[in-house]
Design an enzyme around this catalytic site. Structure first.
Site, PDB file in Angstrom:
ATOM      1  N   HIS A  10       0.814  -1.227   0.000  1.00  0.00           N
ATOM      2  CA  HIS A  10       0.000   0.000   0.000  1.00  0.00           C
ATOM      3  C   HIS A  10       0.843   1.270   0.000  1.00  0.00           C
ATOM      4  O   HIS A  10       0.370   2.330  -0.408  1.00  0.00           O
ATOM      5  CB  HIS A  10      -0.934   0.017   1.209  1.00  0.00           C
ATOM      6  CG  HIS A  10      -2.128  -0.872   1.021  1.00  0.00           C
ATOM      7  ND1 HIS A  10      -2.731  -1.067  -0.191  1.00  0.00           N
ATOM      8  CD2 HIS A  10      -2.841  -1.602   1.894  1.00  0.00           C
ATOM      9  CE1 HIS A  10      -3.763  -1.878  -0.046  1.00  0.00           C
ATOM     10  NE2 HIS A  10      -3.842  -2.223   1.210  1.00  0.00           N
ATOM     11  N   HIS A  43       4.254  -7.569  -3.182  1.00  0.00           N
ATOM     12  CA  HIS A  43       3.603  -8.305  -4.266  1.00  0.00           C
ATOM     13  C   HIS A  43       3.925  -7.588  -5.569  1.00  0.00           C
ATOM     14  O   HIS A  43       3.445  -6.476  -5.806  1.00  0.00           O
ATOM     15  CB  HIS A  43       2.082  -8.322  -4.008  1.00  0.00           C
ATOM     16  CG  HIS A  43       1.297  -9.133  -4.992  1.00  0.00           C
ATOM     17  ND1 HIS A  43      -0.046  -9.381  -4.823  1.00  0.00           N
ATOM     18  CD2 HIS A  43       1.643  -9.748  -6.149  1.00  0.00           C
ATOM     19  CE1 HIS A  43      -0.486 -10.123  -5.840  1.00  0.00           C
ATOM     20  NE2 HIS A  43       0.516 -10.338  -6.668  1.00  0.00           N
ATOM     21  N   ARG A  45       2.995  -7.350  -8.926  1.00  0.00           N
ATOM     22  CA  ARG A  45       1.886  -7.798  -9.781  1.00  0.00           C
ATOM     23  C   ARG A  45       2.271  -7.703 -11.247  1.00  0.00           C
ATOM     24  O   ARG A  45       3.093  -6.869 -11.627  1.00  0.00           O
ATOM     25  CB  ARG A  45       0.642  -6.948  -9.516  1.00  0.00           C
ATOM     26  CG  ARG A  45       0.069  -7.109  -8.112  1.00  0.00           C
ATOM     27  CD  ARG A  45      -1.228  -6.351  -8.006  1.00  0.00           C
ATOM     28  NE  ARG A  45      -2.266  -6.956  -8.808  1.00  0.00           N
ATOM     29  CZ  ARG A  45      -3.273  -7.689  -8.329  1.00  0.00           C
ATOM     30  NH1 ARG A  45      -3.395  -7.876  -7.036  1.00  0.00           N
ATOM     31  NH2 ARG A  45      -4.161  -8.203  -9.131  1.00  0.00           N
ATOM     32  N   GLU A  70       5.368 -11.962  -3.080  1.00  0.00           N
ATOM     33  CA  GLU A  70       4.080 -12.511  -3.525  1.00  0.00           C
ATOM     34  C   GLU A  70       4.036 -12.372  -5.034  1.00  0.00           C
ATOM     35  O   GLU A  70       4.392 -11.320  -5.572  1.00  0.00           O
ATOM     36  CB  GLU A  70       2.954 -11.670  -2.928  1.00  0.00           C
ATOM     37  CG  GLU A  70       2.175 -12.348  -1.860  1.00  0.00           C
ATOM     38  CD  GLU A  70       1.018 -11.472  -1.424  1.00  0.00           C
ATOM     39  OE1 GLU A  70       0.224 -11.056  -2.258  1.00  0.00           O
ATOM     40  OE2 GLU A  70       0.964 -11.200  -0.222  1.00  0.00           O
ATOM     41  N   HIS A 198      -4.630 -12.228   5.275  1.00  0.00           N
ATOM     42  CA  HIS A 198      -5.606 -11.509   4.459  1.00  0.00           C
ATOM     43  C   HIS A 198      -6.741 -10.978   5.325  1.00  0.00           C
ATOM     44  O   HIS A 198      -7.437 -11.740   5.977  1.00  0.00           O
ATOM     45  CB  HIS A 198      -6.196 -12.359   3.324  1.00  0.00           C
ATOM     46  CG  HIS A 198      -6.522 -11.511   2.118  1.00  0.00           C
ATOM     47  ND1 HIS A 198      -7.645 -10.740   2.042  1.00  0.00           N
ATOM     48  CD2 HIS A 198      -5.827 -11.269   0.984  1.00  0.00           C
ATOM     49  CE1 HIS A 198      -7.641 -10.080   0.899  1.00  0.00           C
ATOM     50  NE2 HIS A 198      -6.547 -10.362   0.238  1.00  0.00           N
TER      51      HIS A 198
HETATM   52  N1  PXP Z   1      -1.529 -12.585   2.059  1.00  0.00           N
HETATM   53  C1  PXP Z   1      -1.730 -12.501   0.727  1.00  0.00           C
HETATM   54  C2  PXP Z   1      -1.425 -13.714  -0.082  1.00  0.00           C
HETATM   55  C3  PXP Z   1      -2.185 -11.320   0.123  1.00  0.00           C
HETATM   56  O1  PXP Z   1      -2.375 -11.286  -1.205  1.00  0.00           O
HETATM   57  C4  PXP Z   1      -2.404 -10.196   0.928  1.00  0.00           C
HETATM   58  C5  PXP Z   1      -2.841  -8.905   0.309  1.00  0.00           C
HETATM   59  O2  PXP Z   1      -1.849  -8.424  -0.512  1.00  0.00           O
HETATM   60  C6  PXP Z   1      -2.178 -10.317   2.306  1.00  0.00           C
HETATM   61  C7  PXP Z   1      -1.764 -11.517   2.843  1.00  0.00           C
HETATM   62  C8  PXP Z   1      -2.382  -9.168   3.229  1.00  0.00           C
HETATM   63  O3  PXP Z   1      -3.744  -8.855   3.265  1.00  0.00           O
HETATM   64  P1  PXP Z   1      -4.216  -7.503   3.941  1.00  0.00           P
HETATM   65  O4  PXP Z   1      -3.615  -6.399   3.139  1.00  0.00           O
HETATM   66  O5  PXP Z   1      -5.703  -7.568   3.845  1.00  0.00           O
HETATM   67  O6  PXP Z   1      -3.708  -7.521   5.349  1.00  0.00           O
END
Ligand code: PXP
Length: 246
Positions: A10, A43, A45, A70, A198
């Site tokens: 973020h 991540h 992307r 990720e 998540h």
């Molecule tokens: N784990 C995975 C595989 C994710 O894709 C994410 C979101 O990028 C998260 C954990 C973290 O989720 P949150 O941002 O909702 O805490």
């Protein structure tokens, strides 16, 4: 006691809103480590909507804890991971229209392709993790494909908690927790390490901490949201305190 993995996507999202150089996810990675995060996650992307290729290199250079990349299980991403050599790579499904990762990886449907990606990652010294729904069939398929870890998708649990008005003892919440516990047992029973994440936040994390054998909790949105008001170091430290029960 599980350890905190801080997802810093973020911070890059905010920077990309202006296509500029601030806020810098590298600073977030440093602050997160100073506050007790034991994993830094980003991540990359396929559409590069937040994290950029140079972020991976720069974050890797300052990361003195585990680095978790990720990624989708594409040829391009596996190549990048094998070159960058993060500690681990968490394979996730990716859709261009999704706002964030929406569901676990369908390993059953693509076991052969995933096993090949997993093999390449392992050969490069990158530990492969699968982001999965708490589904025993998918977990067994993850073990068969050679994954070393599974990260259980806690989104349905968090949704049940929210839809129950934040009542942790509401029956739908208990049901989702039970699914997570059973899935956790299956992960550990298959010889894999157990992670989860998540949509976890400061209010709903409590019961998740009671799941046996949890190794890492991966959290981004809630921590970065709180950091807007209290700063990243404090937001991470508060989550670490909750996890460690202090
Ligand atoms: N784990 C995975 C595989 C994710 O894709 C994410 C979101 O990028 C998260 C954990 C973290 O989720 P949150 O941002 O909702 O805490």
């Amino acid at each position: 006691m599980p350890e905190l993995g801080l997802n810093i996507d973020h911070v890059a999202t905010l920077r990309q809103a202006r296509r500029t150089y601030e806020p810098d996810p590298v600073w977030a990675a440093v602050e997160g480590q100073l506050a007790g995060a034991r994993v830094i996650t980003l991540h990359l992307r396929e559409d590069r909507r937040h994290v950029q290729d140079h972020d991976l290199e720069r974050v890797a250079a300052v990361c003195q804890v585990r680095l978790n990349l990720e990624m989708a299980a594409t040829e391009e991403m596996v190549g990048i991971a094998c070159h960058a050599k993060p500690t681990m790579a968490t394979l996730v499904p990716e859709g261009r229209l999704e706002i964030t990762t929406e569901g676990g990886l369908d390993i059953v449907a693509q076991q052969r392709e995933l096993a090949e990606a997993v093999g390449r990652l392992r050969e490069a010294g990158v530990r492969p993790s699968a982001f999965v729904d708490p589904d025993i069939g998918q977990i067994q398929a993850a073990g068969a494909a050679g994954f070393e870890m599974c990260e259980l998708h806690t989104g349905p649990y968090a949704r049940a908690w929210h839809e129950s008005g934040g009542l942790l003892d509401a029956p739908p919440v208990g049901l989702e927790l039970e699914r997570l516990r059973a899935a956790g047992d299956a992960v550990v029973g298959a010889g894999m390490r157990l992670n989860a994440g998540h949509a976890l936040n400061y209010l709903n994390i409590g019961p998740v901490l009671a799941i046996p054998d949890l190794f890492e909790l991966h959290i981004g949105h809630a921590i970065i949201s709180r950091a807007v008001f209290v700063g990243i170091r404090q937001a991470v430290a508060e989550m670490v305190r909750l996890i460690e029960g202090r």
